[in-house]
Design a protein around this motif. Structure first.
Motif, PDB file in Angstrom:
ATOM      1  N   LEU A  36      -3.183   9.791   5.192  1.00  0.00           N
ATOM      2  CA  LEU A  36      -4.350   9.509   4.356  1.00  0.00           C
ATOM      3  C   LEU A  36      -4.566   8.021   4.080  1.00  0.00           C
ATOM      4  O   LEU A  36      -5.699   7.602   3.842  1.00  0.00           O
ATOM      5  CB  LEU A  36      -4.219  10.254   3.015  1.00  0.00           C
ATOM      6  CG  LEU A  36      -4.116  11.769   3.099  1.00  0.00           C
ATOM      7  CD1 LEU A  36      -3.892  12.359   1.718  1.00  0.00           C
ATOM      8  CD2 LEU A  36      -5.363  12.360   3.744  1.00  0.00           C
ATOM      9  N   VAL A  37      -3.483   7.247   4.110  1.00  0.00           N
ATOM     10  CA  VAL A  37      -3.599   5.840   3.724  1.00  0.00           C
ATOM     11  C   VAL A  37      -3.433   4.894   4.912  1.00  0.00           C
ATOM     12  O   VAL A  37      -4.294   4.046   5.167  1.00  0.00           O
ATOM     13  CB  VAL A  37      -2.559   5.487   2.634  1.00  0.00           C
ATOM     14  CG1 VAL A  37      -2.671   4.013   2.250  1.00  0.00           C
ATOM     15  CG2 VAL A  37      -2.738   6.382   1.415  1.00  0.00           C
ATOM     16  N   LEU A  38      -2.343   5.056   5.650  1.00  0.00           N
ATOM     17  CA  LEU A  38      -2.018   4.082   6.691  1.00  0.00           C
ATOM     18  C   LEU A  38      -2.768   4.323   8.000  1.00  0.00           C
ATOM     19  O   LEU A  38      -3.356   3.394   8.569  1.00  0.00           O
ATOM     20  CB  LEU A  38      -0.507   4.092   6.952  1.00  0.00           C
ATOM     21  CG  LEU A  38       0.385   3.785   5.743  1.00  0.00           C
ATOM     22  CD1 LEU A  38       1.842   3.805   6.162  1.00  0.00           C
ATOM     23  CD2 LEU A  38       0.016   2.449   5.126  1.00  0.00           C
ATOM     24  N   GLN A  63       0.823  -1.209   0.000  1.00  0.00           N
ATOM     25  CA  GLN A  63       0.000   0.000   0.000  1.00  0.00           C
ATOM     26  C   GLN A  63       0.857   1.259   0.000  1.00  0.00           C
ATOM     27  O   GLN A  63       0.602   2.198  -0.758  1.00  0.00           O
ATOM     28  CB  GLN A  63      -0.937  -0.009   1.207  1.00  0.00           C
ATOM     29  CG  GLN A  63      -2.060  -1.015   1.103  1.00  0.00           C
ATOM     30  CD  GLN A  63      -3.100  -0.809   2.184  1.00  0.00           C
ATOM     31  OE1 GLN A  63      -2.974   0.080   3.021  1.00  0.00           O
ATOM     32  NE2 GLN A  63      -4.133  -1.630   2.163  1.00  0.00           N
ATOM     33  N   ALA A  64       1.857   1.294   0.851  1.00  0.00           N
ATOM     34  CA  ALA A  64       2.720   2.477   0.929  1.00  0.00           C
ATOM     35  C   ALA A  64       3.480   2.668  -0.379  1.00  0.00           C
ATOM     36  O   ALA A  64       3.639   3.808  -0.853  1.00  0.00           O
ATOM     37  CB  ALA A  64       3.691   2.345   2.100  1.00  0.00           C
ATOM     38  N   GLN A  71       1.732  12.349   3.726  1.00  0.00           N
ATOM     39  CA  GLN A  71       0.422  12.099   3.136  1.00  0.00           C
ATOM     40  C   GLN A  71       0.076  10.613   3.142  1.00  0.00           C
ATOM     41  O   GLN A  71      -1.071  10.240   3.387  1.00  0.00           O
ATOM     42  CB  GLN A  71       0.371  12.647   1.707  1.00  0.00           C
ATOM     43  CG  GLN A  71       0.363  14.159   1.621  1.00  0.00           C
ATOM     44  CD  GLN A  71       0.451  14.643   0.180  1.00  0.00           C
ATOM     45  OE1 GLN A  71       1.160  14.069  -0.633  1.00  0.00           O
ATOM     46  NE2 GLN A  71      -0.279  15.712  -0.116  1.00  0.00           N
ATOM     47  N   ILE A  72       1.069   9.782   2.861  1.00  0.00           N
ATOM     48  CA  ILE A  72       0.843   8.332   2.882  1.00  0.00           C
ATOM     49  C   ILE A  72       0.418   7.881   4.280  1.00  0.00           C
ATOM     50  O   ILE A  72      -0.529   7.109   4.449  1.00  0.00           O
ATOM     51  CB  ILE A  72       2.109   7.578   2.442  1.00  0.00           C
ATOM     52  CG1 ILE A  72       2.395   7.846   0.962  1.00  0.00           C
ATOM     53  CG2 ILE A  72       1.971   6.076   2.690  1.00  0.00           C
ATOM     54  CD1 ILE A  72       3.732   7.303   0.492  1.00  0.00           C
ATOM     55  N   ALA A  95       1.041   4.067  -2.961  1.00  0.00           N
ATOM     56  CA  ALA A  95       0.752   5.477  -2.697  1.00  0.00           C
ATOM     57  C   ALA A  95       1.935   6.358  -3.065  1.00  0.00           C
ATOM     58  O   ALA A  95       1.764   7.464  -3.602  1.00  0.00           O
ATOM     59  CB  ALA A  95       0.392   5.661  -1.228  1.00  0.00           C
ATOM     60  N   GLN A  97      -6.495   3.225   8.437  1.00  0.00           N
ATOM     61  CA  GLN A  97      -6.639   1.775   8.524  1.00  0.00           C
ATOM     62  C   GLN A  97      -6.172   1.241   9.870  1.00  0.00           C
ATOM     63  O   GLN A  97      -6.793   0.331  10.438  1.00  0.00           O
ATOM     64  CB  GLN A  97      -5.840   1.115   7.406  1.00  0.00           C
ATOM     65  CG  GLN A  97      -6.340   1.442   6.012  1.00  0.00           C
ATOM     66  CD  GLN A  97      -5.551   0.694   4.954  1.00  0.00           C
ATOM     67  OE1 GLN A  97      -5.754  -0.491   4.734  1.00  0.00           O
ATOM     68  NE2 GLN A  97      -4.633   1.393   4.305  1.00  0.00           N
TER      69      GLN A  97
END
Length: 219
Positions: A133-135, A116-117, A129-130, A120, A138
């Motif tokens: 917004l992503v990690l 995922q990282a 941002q990773i 991204a 979750q």
């Protein structure tokens, strides 16, 4: 014979103690959250900082909370730093939960797919941002049940602060017992209030989980 009327006549004092218990526990959990993240980040950074974080986590997870509270209550005054019992209780609960939360976050991050990282990053997102917004979203979803359990544990373990003279729920219960000589009824009332407080935390955790699920369903 049970005499709950006597215990209930001190409900105002018990309620005040319950407010102190809840406020102290909530403050420790909230402040311990960013501290736990900082410990997790430090532990995975490598070098001297990682060794410090590992030692910190090992100490606070491997020693009784009561011992930690007594150290924070007695050591600072011995060094010429006056610390009130309430401040010592807050520090003890906060430092303790931070160590446990750090391990909860570690488990959450380790459960995420590593790709995922990378994906991204390939889309042009910065490291911040990773993470934001992503990690992080979750991780919060994955660790919410464990964090809720940790909050419940801290509230229950906060009964230990009565040993250092904090007028929490248990301490007030002890004071009421000394006046009424009705320990059974008073401590049943104290247990009921603890159950109410932990149930409120559990309900809040389940509500947050349902909100996360609703957000996922609308995506």
């Amino acid at each position: 014979m049970f005499d709950f009327v006597t215990a209930l006549s001190y409900v105002d004092q018990l309620a005040t103690g319950a407010v102190t218990t809840f406020t102290l526990s909530l403050a420790a959990i909230v402040v311990g959250c960013p501290l736990g993240f900082a410990l997790y980040s430090a532990k995975r950074s490598g070098g001297l900082l990682a060794r410090f974080a590992a030692t910190y986590i090992s100490f606070f997870r491997g020693t009784p909370l009561l011992v930690q509270l007594l150290i924070l209550f007695y050591v600072p005054p011995a060094l010429g730093l006056p610390v009130s019992s309430l401040v010592a209780a807050f520090l003890g609960l906060t430092l303790n939960t931070a160590a446990f939360q750090a391990e909860i976050y570690r488990a959450g991050y380790q459960s995420l797919p590593k790709g995922q990282a990378e994906a991204a990053s390939a889309l042009g997102l910065s490291r911040w941002q990773i993470h934001r917004l992503v990690l992080l979203p979750q991780v919060l979803r994955l660790t919410l049940p464990a964090l809720t359990n940790e909050a419940v544990d801290i509230l229950k373990n906060s009964a230990l602060v009565s040993v250092i003279a904090v007028t929490d729920l248990l301490r007030v219960g002890q004071q009421v017992t000394a006046v009424t000589y009705r320990p059974l009824e008073v401590y049943i009332a104290v247990a009921a209030l603890y159950l109410i407080l932990t149930s409120l935390i559990g309900l809040a955790g389940r509500f947050a989980e349902s909100r996360f699920k609703m957000q996922d369903a609308h995506r």
